[in-house]
Write a protein that holds these residues in place. Structure first.
Motif, short mmCIF file in Angstrom:
data_model
loop_
_atom_site.label_atom_id
_atom_site.label_comp_id
_atom_site.label_asym_id
_atom_site.label_seq_id
_atom_site.Cartn_x
_atom_site.Cartn_y
_atom_site.Cartn_z
N GLU A 1 -6.17 5.80 5.32
CA GLU A 1 -5.83 5.57 3.92
C GLU A 1 -4.35 5.89 3.76
O GLU A 1 -3.84 6.85 4.34
CB GLU A 1 -6.67 6.46 3.02
N TYR A 27 -6.66 2.99 -0.56
CA TYR A 27 -8.08 2.98 -0.92
C TYR A 27 -8.30 2.46 -2.34
O TYR A 27 -9.18 1.62 -2.59
CB TYR A 27 -8.65 4.40 -0.79
N TRP A 64 -7.91 -1.36 -2.35
CA TRP A 64 -8.68 -2.20 -1.43
C TRP A 64 -10.17 -1.89 -1.38
O TRP A 64 -10.99 -2.79 -1.17
CB TRP A 64 -8.10 -2.09 -0.02
N ALA A 65 -10.55 -0.65 -1.50
CA ALA A 65 -11.96 -0.28 -1.27
C ALA A 65 -12.85 -0.74 -2.41
O ALA A 65 -12.45 -0.75 -3.57
CB ALA A 65 -12.08 1.23 -1.08
N GLN A 99 -3.87 1.70 4.68
CA GLN A 99 -3.96 0.90 3.47
C GLN A 99 -4.53 1.72 2.32
O GLN A 99 -5.23 2.70 2.52
CB GLN A 99 -4.82 -0.35 3.72
N LYS A 122 -12.84 -9.63 2.88
CA LYS A 122 -13.26 -8.33 3.39
C LYS A 122 -14.57 -7.87 2.76
O LYS A 122 -15.41 -7.26 3.44
CB LYS A 122 -12.14 -7.32 3.18
N LYS A 145 -9.13 -9.93 -0.27
CA LYS A 145 -10.12 -8.97 -0.78
C LYS A 145 -11.53 -9.58 -0.77
O LYS A 145 -12.50 -8.91 -0.40
CB LYS A 145 -9.72 -8.55 -2.19
N SER A 171 0.83 -1.21 0.00
CA SER A 171 0.00 0.00 0.00
C SER A 171 0.85 1.25 0.00
O SER A 171 0.52 2.25 -0.64
CB SER A 171 -0.94 0.00 1.21
N THR A 211 -9.05 -2.24 5.82
CA THR A 211 -9.57 -2.58 4.50
C THR A 211 -10.91 -3.29 4.61
O THR A 211 -11.73 -3.22 3.69
CB THR A 211 -8.55 -3.42 3.73
#
Length: 550
Positions: free
Chosen positions: A535, A298, A301-302, A296, A428, A425, A46, A451
């Motif tokens: 973030e 964004y 991961w988001a 982490q 989450k 991923k 990240s 995350t």
């Protein structure tokens, strides 16, 4: 070949002109590049992405591990097995650069590989390898296994990262202002610099150090004579090494020496900074220890659709997208273990490295109570565990295997293998509750919950690591009470288990099923408040302001 010839088109933001080389034993950049084990790599990945987004004058230095960490597979009875399989990375380009370093008083040839920014949206990155025909077998194995269990192999890897990385920078004419050591693994680079400048102050003004763990096992100690024999000190005589490091005994403390050879250091959360100062401030001649809380990226991961719905204040779209993310995860659960999970059922996920202090099996401390939890038809629950133990940590593997066997008894409990970026991923996105229950003050940061929040999951956590900087109980998280006094590990486990089960049974499950509006508001609070503080753009900027430019 110089760096400017290799990558001529880069421009940098004026706020980030200090030239930094970031050394890390592992980087979790993207699923296809399997050179990481867990949290340290996720954090470094990240950082490299956000540094690129901010146009920072920074490059990454790592090792191109031939067999990665390991591939997590199963034995015939579903328990865990370890596979070391050769990895192929055609997207990482051979620079053609070859140079020699000394490992174990013998010359070893090193190759440098380059990962360009456009491949995975990172800063420029270089990876070192000794897997070359001109090296003998032992030298070639230096870049085979991440975190080799053999002490000499581990020392050799540190020399490759530190000395090899520092020498590569000289060959590239990169001339960094700052050498950032992400953990103490690259410490031989400091001795390489000392061999150049013959002046400790010249080394200290260039080196910064991030310590990631308050765990004793994470702060390595090695026989100083073995290090000397293996060329760890780059030709500096042992007596001179003792003078500049203050290590007069037979055991060399890597973290302590890093603190003495750096100008500044940092822990990775506010709480960890305090713990690190308590651990190390009694020792003379160490540098200041600040904190930069981990974060982490964004963009990686988001879930963008969840945030689109949040921004539009479209609750139905947000809920629909969350159900879709759960469905994606549940397809993988069915594929791995044959359990069919339901999108409307509360789903709890515990996913991180298996280690004793992280207590993966805490919910099973009272087996009868756990069975009541997972067979409750009024408030049904689904549970998933995932994580990769260190392949030689047989206690952690035993915990993993115990969970596998227990999960076979219930169609709503599953243990998954292959916990890397892709599965992380999925987990989450599919979690409703992200469970985090380490023994307090053992988790330096623990970024997986950040995350998870970016994917509409609520953290259910012990007050450790980054959580105290974010959590507001029943507003954006569920937080377990903190024990008073000095408890034994047994007493602490009893206390935390009882409180976490009480919260699950009496607060979390009833809220999810009986107060869906309140639950949704907590999810929205969590998604909103995780940005921007957690973030990694904030983190990458803070490293420049507090650490690099100090």
């Amino acid at each position: 070949m110089t760096f400017s010839e290799l990558q001529p088109a880069l421009t940098y933001n004026k706020a980030y002109q200090t030239r930094v080389a970031y050394f890390s034993m592992e980087f979790a950049i993207h699923q296809p590049l399997k050179i990481y084990s867990g949290g340290l790599g996720f954090l470094a990945g990240s950082h490299m992405r956000s540094a690129h987004e901010l146009q920072q004058n920074l490059i990454g230095i790592g090792i191109l591990w031939k067999f990665g960490y390991y591939d997590q597979i199963r034995k015939a009875d579903q328990s865990m097995n370890v596979l070391f399989q050769e990895k192929l990375y055609y997207f990482v380009k051979d620079t053609g650069l070859r140079f020699q370093i000394d490992i174990n008083n013998s010359p070893v040839t090193v190759a440098a590989y380059y990962l360009a920014p456009e491949v995975f949206d990172t800063v420029p990155m270089f990876f070192l390898s000794t897997d070359l025909p001109e090296n003998d077998y032992l030298a070639r194995t230096t870049s085979y296994y991440l975190y080799n269990a053999d002490t000499a192999g581990k020392v050799g890897a540190s020399i490759l990262l530190g000395v090899g990385g520092a020498k590569l920078l000289d060959l590239l004419e990169y001339n960094p202002d700052i050498y950032h050591f992400n953990e103490a693994h690259p410490l031989p680079a400091a001795f390489y610099l000392y061999s150049k400048f013959k002046n400790l102050a010249e080394v200290q003004k260039r080196v910064v150090f991030t310590t990631h763990t308050p765990e004793e096992a994470g702060n390595e100690k090695t026989d100083i004579n073995l290090l000397n024999k293996m060329s760890y000190f780059c030709g500096t005589p042992l007596e001179e090494v003792r003078q500049i490091t203050g290590e007069w005994g037979e055991i060399f403390n890597h973290t302590l020496v890093a603190l003495r050879m750096a100008k500044i250091a940092n822990g990775v959360s506010k709480m960890h900074g305090e713990v690190a100062r308590q651990m190390w401030n009694a020792y003379p001649d160490i540098c200041p220890i600040l904190h930069v809380t981990n974060a982490q990226n964004y963009n990686y991961w988001a879930d963008s659709r969840l945030y689109q719905a949040l921004k539009a204040n479209d609750d139905e779209a947000l809920l629909k997208r969350k159900r879709r993310l759960k469905k994606h995860l549940f397809e993988e659960v069915a594929n791995q273990v044959g359990d069919i999970y339901k999108e409307k059922v509360l789903t709890i996920v515990w996913a991180r490295r298996f280690a004793g202090y992280k207590r993966a099996d805490l919910l099973l401390r009272d087996v009868a109570r756990f069975e009541r939890l997972v067979t409750n038809t009024q408030y049904p629950v689904q549970i998933i565990w995932a994580g990769k133990p260190y392949p030689m940590d047989y206690g952690a593997i035993g915990t993993f295997d115990r969970l596998v066997q227990e999960s076979k008894k219930f169609p709503n409990c599953a243990v998954m293998v292959g916990h890397e970026l892709k599965l992380s991923k999925l987990l989450k996105g599919g979690a409703d509750v992200w469970l985090n229950n380490p023994r307090i003050r053992k988790e330096a940061s623990g970024t997986s919950g950040m995350t998870a929040a970016m994917n509409g999951a609520l953290n259910f956590s012990i007050q450790d690591g980054w959580i105290p900087e974010f959590a507001r109980h029943e507003h954006n998280c569920f937080v377990a009470p903190v024990a008073e006094g000095n408890l034994t590990e047994f007493e602490m486990d009893e206390f935390d288990h009882s409180n976490m089960m009480d919260l699950l049974e009496n607060v979390i499950l009833p809220m999810y099923y009986d107060q869906p509006e309140k639950w949704l508001q907590m999810v929205k609070n969590s998604m909103t408040e995780i940005i921007p503080v957690f973030e990694s753009g904030r983190m990458a900027d803070e490293y420049y302001q507090k650490i690099y430019n100090a």
